[in-house]
Design a protein around this motif. Sequence first.
Motif, PDB file in Angstrom:
ATOM      1  N   UNK A  53       0.794  -1.125   0.136  1.00 50.53           N
ATOM      2  CA  UNK A  53      -0.146   0.109  -0.106  1.00 50.53           C
ATOM      3  C   UNK A  53       0.917   1.025   0.131  1.00 50.53           C
ATOM      4  N   UNK A  54       0.220   1.772  -0.825  1.00 54.06           N
ATOM      5  CA  UNK A  54       1.377   3.914  -1.362  1.00 54.06           C
ATOM      6  C   UNK A  54       0.379   4.495  -1.484  1.00 54.06           C
ATOM      7  N   UNK A  55       0.477   5.692  -0.237  1.00 54.75           N
ATOM      8  CA  UNK A  55      -0.317   6.683  -0.709  1.00 54.75           C
ATOM      9  C   UNK A  55       0.661   7.929  -0.879  1.00 54.75           C
ATOM     10  N   UNK A  67      -3.137   8.469  -4.808  1.00 58.78           N
ATOM     11  CA  UNK A  67      -2.368   9.013  -5.459  1.00 58.78           C
ATOM     12  C   UNK A  67      -3.072  10.011  -5.627  1.00 58.78           C
ATOM     13  N   UNK A  68      -2.433  12.110  -5.567  1.00 55.10           N
ATOM     14  CA  UNK A  68      -2.965  12.750  -5.666  1.00 55.10           C
ATOM     15  C   UNK A  68      -3.195  13.168  -7.696  1.00 55.10           C
ATOM     16  N   UNK A  69      -4.061  13.440  -8.740  1.00 54.66           N
ATOM     17  CA  UNK A  69      -4.411  13.406  -9.980  1.00 54.66           C
ATOM     18  C   UNK A  69      -3.586  13.832 -10.442  1.00 54.66           C
ATOM     19  N   UNK A  80      -7.320  10.993  -4.665  1.00 57.64           N
ATOM     20  CA  UNK A  80      -7.536  11.719  -3.563  1.00 57.64           C
ATOM     21  C   UNK A  80      -7.249  13.386  -3.815  1.00 57.64           C
ATOM     22  N   UNK A  81      -7.757  14.474  -3.668  1.00 58.64           N
ATOM     23  CA  UNK A  81      -7.504  15.896  -3.557  1.00 58.64           C
ATOM     24  C   UNK A  81      -7.834  16.415  -1.890  1.00 58.64           C
TER      25      UNK A  81
END
Length: 592
Positions: free
Chosen positions: A338-340, A365-367, A389-390
Amino acid sequence: MDRRRFNRRFRFSESSSEDHDDVSRDHQAADHGDDVGNRSPNPDKDTPPRGHADTDSEEEGGYSGGGGGRKRRFHSTSSSSSHSPSPKSSLTPHSSSSERDGHEPSSRQVTVDDYYRSEKLKMCRSPEAAKELAEKNEDEDEEEEDDGWGELPAILLEDIFVLLTPKQRHQASMVCRPWYEIFYSPRVWETFVLLERTLTRRRFNLYKGYQRELCPRKTQVCLMRVGCFFKRIVVTPISDFYNLYEFLRVLASFLGFYTDFPMPLLHTFRFTFACESRGMTGVVIHGTGGKILDELKVLLGNMQQLRHLALNELLLDVLEVPGLLEAAAKHSGDSLTSLELLNCTKVPLAMPDVTQFCHLLKLKLSPQHLNDEVVLLLGGTQLLQLHLLQDAYTCPCEPVASEAWKLFKEMAPNKRVFLEIQGLTKTPLLLQPHAPVRGVVFRTPYHRLTADLCTWLVEYYSKYLEYFVQESLPRAHGSRKFHERADASFLRLIRTCHRLHTLVIRERISLGTLLLIASEGRALRTFIVRENALIKKCEWPRAREWSKEYYRWLKKTSRNYQLAFQEVPVVMEQRWKPSPDRAFKHLRLLIS
């Protein structure tokens, strides 16, 4: 001889005789500081000590300590001659004030001090009596101290210690031996959270006054004694960058010093940088960079066999990004699942390095870090979930082309994409056209389901959408007018998205809309609605496919809360009830 002293001696001699009258007895009590009410009306009968009074008199007497006033809380024992004397009243004082002054002993009451003095004398003269009295006192103390804290099971004590900060745990460990042993329980230290004042000490700064700075010695001792129990290390946003740098430096040095990894249980590391600061000039947004970034890279390189990694709000420059994920992949490339990466850069920058983790299953991940190339690379990996995610710090960017998403679905038809927005932001949700989006999640108090958003969701994701969730309470109350509410949009989602099985609504809707959603949402398994957001009315006109009986039932049920709450479980064929705001505020759904 002084006349006053002569009169006092004369009164003492009169009080020791048997034929004394009430006047001499009152004078004697006044000279000795005793209350007249404490005297027994019959001098031949023994009176109990002044320290042993009835319970009622003690409750009414109030505070009895200090000062030179009279102690009126011990009057009830001598107020009537019918009271039975206390067994301790037969004791006589061993030394009275008159004997110390060289006068004859007077016939006065036995006080509490005289009683304890005689008991101590017994203990000195008879060792057996002293031992018996000590055992009796120990039994009484055990009965009094049996309050239940000593009988708590270890698992409950561990749950209590988990809720405390490291400093509070250390203070609690000094209470008793069982709590000291709980302090070193592995379950207590599974999660280590670094807060603003964790492992700090108070130091005086010549220019800023007293400040809290990280103590390297405390940090080192903590890591050496309980660091082997850590499973998760969470670094929260810390405004003092010096303390953050010192903690990263000490932790990196500790992990790199030993040949064998000193934290064999560690599998999660979460780091969130405090990128926002408020000053006299307003809000300032700044990134990590510098020595903090260098120590973070060293720390990631020293960690081994991580399974979950989160690096949020770094806001790096483009030239500072290389080497960050390479350091994490040095010892955790094969184990990370899992990676954020949330807002890793200040500007849009694609990050194809996320594909070097071969066993990655979940990626947040951010767009701004996606482009057509990264999407196609992710399609050839074992990735199962992709969360976009935003938040308030996400920079504006363009969505990925629809052709790339179509190839992504052909390469990996089982991969799931989720669109999420969180934080205090009013930025609209960035839609990815024709992506296999399975869920849309709003964790902001501002966003609503508008008619335009519903149209795009139906056009792009009607075949895949399974979740539509609105978490947290709204910042403002919605309108009560039907054409300004989202009743029609929610009903359209239910009618067109046949896979939708989880629906969480925080906006205002009517009881008529609630009944229609429950009737037409056959795939719904989780349906949560705020109780305070329901309006007791039905503004829907009669549709052609509705019979007169059904429409009459809809109008009648929409006028009563209790009746509507009883009909919804019957229609859905499962248990259901609306959620109060207190429970809805803490609602967090696990989306997978």
